[in-house]
Scaffold this motif. Structure first.
Motif, PDB file in Angstrom:
ATOM      1  N   GLU A   1       8.895   6.101   9.093  1.00  0.00           N
ATOM      2  CA  GLU A   1       9.722   6.284  10.285  1.00  0.00           C
ATOM      3  C   GLU A   1       9.668   7.722  10.784  1.00  0.00           C
ATOM      4  O   GLU A   1       9.667   7.980  11.991  1.00  0.00           O
ATOM      5  N   GLU A   2       9.622   8.667   9.858  1.00  0.00           N
ATOM      6  CA  GLU A   2       9.503  10.080  10.244  1.00  0.00           C
ATOM      7  C   GLU A   2       8.212  10.331  11.012  1.00  0.00           C
ATOM      8  O   GLU A   2       8.191  11.069  12.003  1.00  0.00           O
ATOM      9  N   GLN A   3       7.126   9.716  10.551  1.00  0.00           N
ATOM     10  CA  GLN A   3       5.847   9.865  11.248  1.00  0.00           C
ATOM     11  C   GLN A   3       5.929   9.301  12.665  1.00  0.00           C
ATOM     12  O   GLN A   3       5.418   9.895  13.622  1.00  0.00           O
ATOM     13  N   LEU A   4       6.561   8.143  12.801  1.00  0.00           N
ATOM     14  CA  LEU A   4       6.708   7.534  14.125  1.00  0.00           C
ATOM     15  C   LEU A   4       7.543   8.420  15.044  1.00  0.00           C
ATOM     16  O   LEU A   4       7.214   8.592  16.226  1.00  0.00           O
ATOM     17  N   ASP A   5       8.617   8.993  14.500  1.00  0.00           N
ATOM     18  CA  ASP A   5       9.477   9.864  15.309  1.00  0.00           C
ATOM     19  C   ASP A   5       8.727  11.113  15.757  1.00  0.00           C
ATOM     20  O   ASP A   5       8.871  11.574  16.893  1.00  0.00           O
ATOM     21  N   ARG A   6       7.918  11.677  14.865  1.00  0.00           N
ATOM     22  CA  ARG A   6       7.143  12.872  15.221  1.00  0.00           C
ATOM     23  C   ARG A   6       6.147  12.570  16.326  1.00  0.00           C
ATOM     24  O   ARG A   6       5.967  13.349  17.259  1.00  0.00           O
ATOM     25  N   ARG A   7       5.497  11.425  16.229  1.00  0.00           N
ATOM     26  CA  ARG A   7       4.495  11.071  17.234  1.00  0.00           C
ATOM     27  C   ARG A   7       5.128  10.813  18.592  1.00  0.00           C
ATOM     28  O   ARG A   7       4.512  11.042  19.630  1.00  0.00           O
TER      29      ARG A   7
ATOM     30  N   ARG B   1       0.838  -1.210   0.000  1.00  0.00           N
ATOM     31  CA  ARG B   1       0.000   0.000   0.000  1.00  0.00           C
ATOM     32  C   ARG B   1       0.870   1.255   0.000  1.00  0.00           C
ATOM     33  O   ARG B   1       0.560   2.229  -0.701  1.00  0.00           O
ATOM     34  N   CYS B   2       1.946   1.243   0.765  1.00  0.00           N
ATOM     35  CA  CYS B   2       2.835   2.402   0.817  1.00  0.00           C
ATOM     36  C   CYS B   2       3.502   2.642  -0.534  1.00  0.00           C
ATOM     37  O   CYS B   2       3.519   3.773  -1.035  1.00  0.00           O
ATOM     38  N   VAL B   3       4.064   1.595  -1.118  1.00  0.00           N
ATOM     39  CA  VAL B   3       4.755   1.742  -2.398  1.00  0.00           C
ATOM     40  C   VAL B   3       3.777   2.175  -3.487  1.00  0.00           C
ATOM     41  O   VAL B   3       4.116   2.994  -4.345  1.00  0.00           O
ATOM     42  N   ALA B   4       2.557   1.652  -3.432  1.00  0.00           N
ATOM     43  CA  ALA B   4       1.543   2.046  -4.410  1.00  0.00           C
ATOM     44  C   ALA B   4       1.264   3.542  -4.336  1.00  0.00           C
ATOM     45  O   ALA B   4       0.980   4.185  -5.348  1.00  0.00           O
ATOM     46  N   ALA B   5       1.355   4.105  -3.132  1.00  0.00           N
ATOM     47  CA  ALA B   5       1.096   5.529  -2.934  1.00  0.00           C
ATOM     48  C   ALA B   5       2.362   6.376  -3.022  1.00  0.00           C
ATOM     49  O   ALA B   5       2.315   7.594  -2.804  1.00  0.00           O
ATOM     50  N   GLY B   6       3.508   5.737  -3.314  1.00  0.00           N
ATOM     51  CA  GLY B   6       4.753   6.484  -3.398  1.00  0.00           C
ATOM     52  C   GLY B   6       5.335   6.857  -2.058  1.00  0.00           C
ATOM     53  O   GLY B   6       6.082   7.834  -1.935  1.00  0.00           O
ATOM     54  N   VAL B   7       5.012   6.081  -1.023  1.00  0.00           N
ATOM     55  CA  VAL B   7       5.499   6.355   0.336  1.00  0.00           C
ATOM     56  C   VAL B   7       6.617   5.375   0.677  1.00  0.00           C
ATOM     57  O   VAL B   7       6.490   4.173   0.435  1.00  0.00           O
ATOM     58  N   SER B   8       7.709   5.889   1.244  1.00  0.00           N
ATOM     59  CA  SER B   8       8.858   5.053   1.588  1.00  0.00           C
ATOM     60  C   SER B   8       8.857   4.717   3.077  1.00  0.00           C
ATOM     61  O   SER B   8       8.158   5.340   3.876  1.00  0.00           O
ATOM     62  N   LEU B   9       9.686   3.738   3.441  1.00  0.00           N
ATOM     63  CA  LEU B   9       9.847   3.389   4.859  1.00  0.00           C
ATOM     64  C   LEU B   9      10.384   4.577   5.647  1.00  0.00           C
ATOM     65  O   LEU B   9      10.015   4.776   6.806  1.00  0.00           O
ATOM     66  N   ALA B  10      11.239   5.366   5.028  1.00  0.00           N
ATOM     67  CA  ALA B  10      11.796   6.535   5.708  1.00  0.00           C
ATOM     68  C   ALA B  10      10.689   7.516   6.103  1.00  0.00           C
ATOM     69  O   ALA B  10      10.727   8.099   7.194  1.00  0.00           O
ATOM     70  N   GLN B  11       9.705   7.679   5.241  1.00  0.00           N
ATOM     71  CA  GLN B  11       8.585   8.576   5.558  1.00  0.00           C
ATOM     72  C   GLN B  11       7.742   8.031   6.703  1.00  0.00           C
ATOM     73  O   GLN B  11       7.258   8.784   7.546  1.00  0.00           O
TER      74      GLN B  11
END
Length: 208
Positions: free
Chosen positions: A117-123, A105-115
């Motif tokens: 991880e960034e969300q997790l770090d922000r939360r 689902r992430c790759v289909a939407a152009g979202v990487s693991l790094a992105q």
């Protein structure tokens, strides 16, 4: 260059970079590091990105990319199986399945693991948090998807003579049939209405 960070006693630096090339690589052997190919989620992400760009015939991953409904249903199904798993090995296996579909689902939407991880770090930095209660509407939608999937499996098994059809499966099949019939009826009404409107317009034009 993404960032530079010092270690605990400031005698070493760590450079985080975005590597370029196809595939992105630092080592002369065409790998991200000099310690071989990536493993785990990073390796899976690279495989999925490659499948999205050019998948071999019969690729299930390509099928998921092309069928968003199937991908949605598999995400719900695997999440339920993970929730129900109890043995550690089963939990690990179901978690791996869910991570695969989530990363598709992430790759289909152009979202990487790094992105992600960034969300997790922000939360992790948030001071106030939401209650985190389950959403009833989401639970109901998931229950319908799971029930429909189970009914579909039972009907296919019965068609192959492997099992008997249960009343629940029949009920879901009838519900789907009603929905299809409703769609066809609506289409028929629209067609008749369009034809009637056309006849009226033609009559008016001839009368004029």
């Amino acid at each position: 260059l993404v960032r530079v960070a010092a270690d605990c006693d400031s005698d070493a630096l760590r450079f985080t970079v975005m590597q370029h090339g196809q595939p992105p690589s630092f080592c002369h052997r065409g790998t991200l590091t000099c310690w071989g190919f990536p493993r785990g989620l990073r390796a899976l992400q690279e495989t999925l990105e490659a499948r999205k760009a050019a998948a071999p015939p019969g690729s299930y991953t390509k099928r998921l990319f092309d069928d968003s409904t199937l991908l949605r249903n598999k995400l719900v199904e695997e999440a339920q199986e993970l929730a129900e798993a109890e043995d550690p090995e089963d939990v690990a296996s179901e978690a791996a399945d869910l991570l695969y579909f989530a990363l598709v689902r992430c790759v289909a939407a152009g979202v990487s693991l790094a992105q992600v991880e960034e969300q997790l770090d922000r939360r992790a930095l948030k001071v106030s948090r939401r209650p985190g209660n389950a959403k009833a509407s989401r639970n109901e939608a998931a229950a319908e998807i799971l029930a429909a999937a189970a009914a579909d499996k039972e009907l296919k098994a019965a068609a192959n003579g492997a099992a008997a059809v249960t009343p629940e499966a029949v009920a879901w099949r009838e519900k789907a049939a009603v929905a299809v019939a409703s769609m066809k009826s609506t289409f028929a009404v629209l067609t008749v209405s369009a034809a009637a409107a056309g006849a009226v317009a033609l009559a008016r034009a001839q009368g004029a």
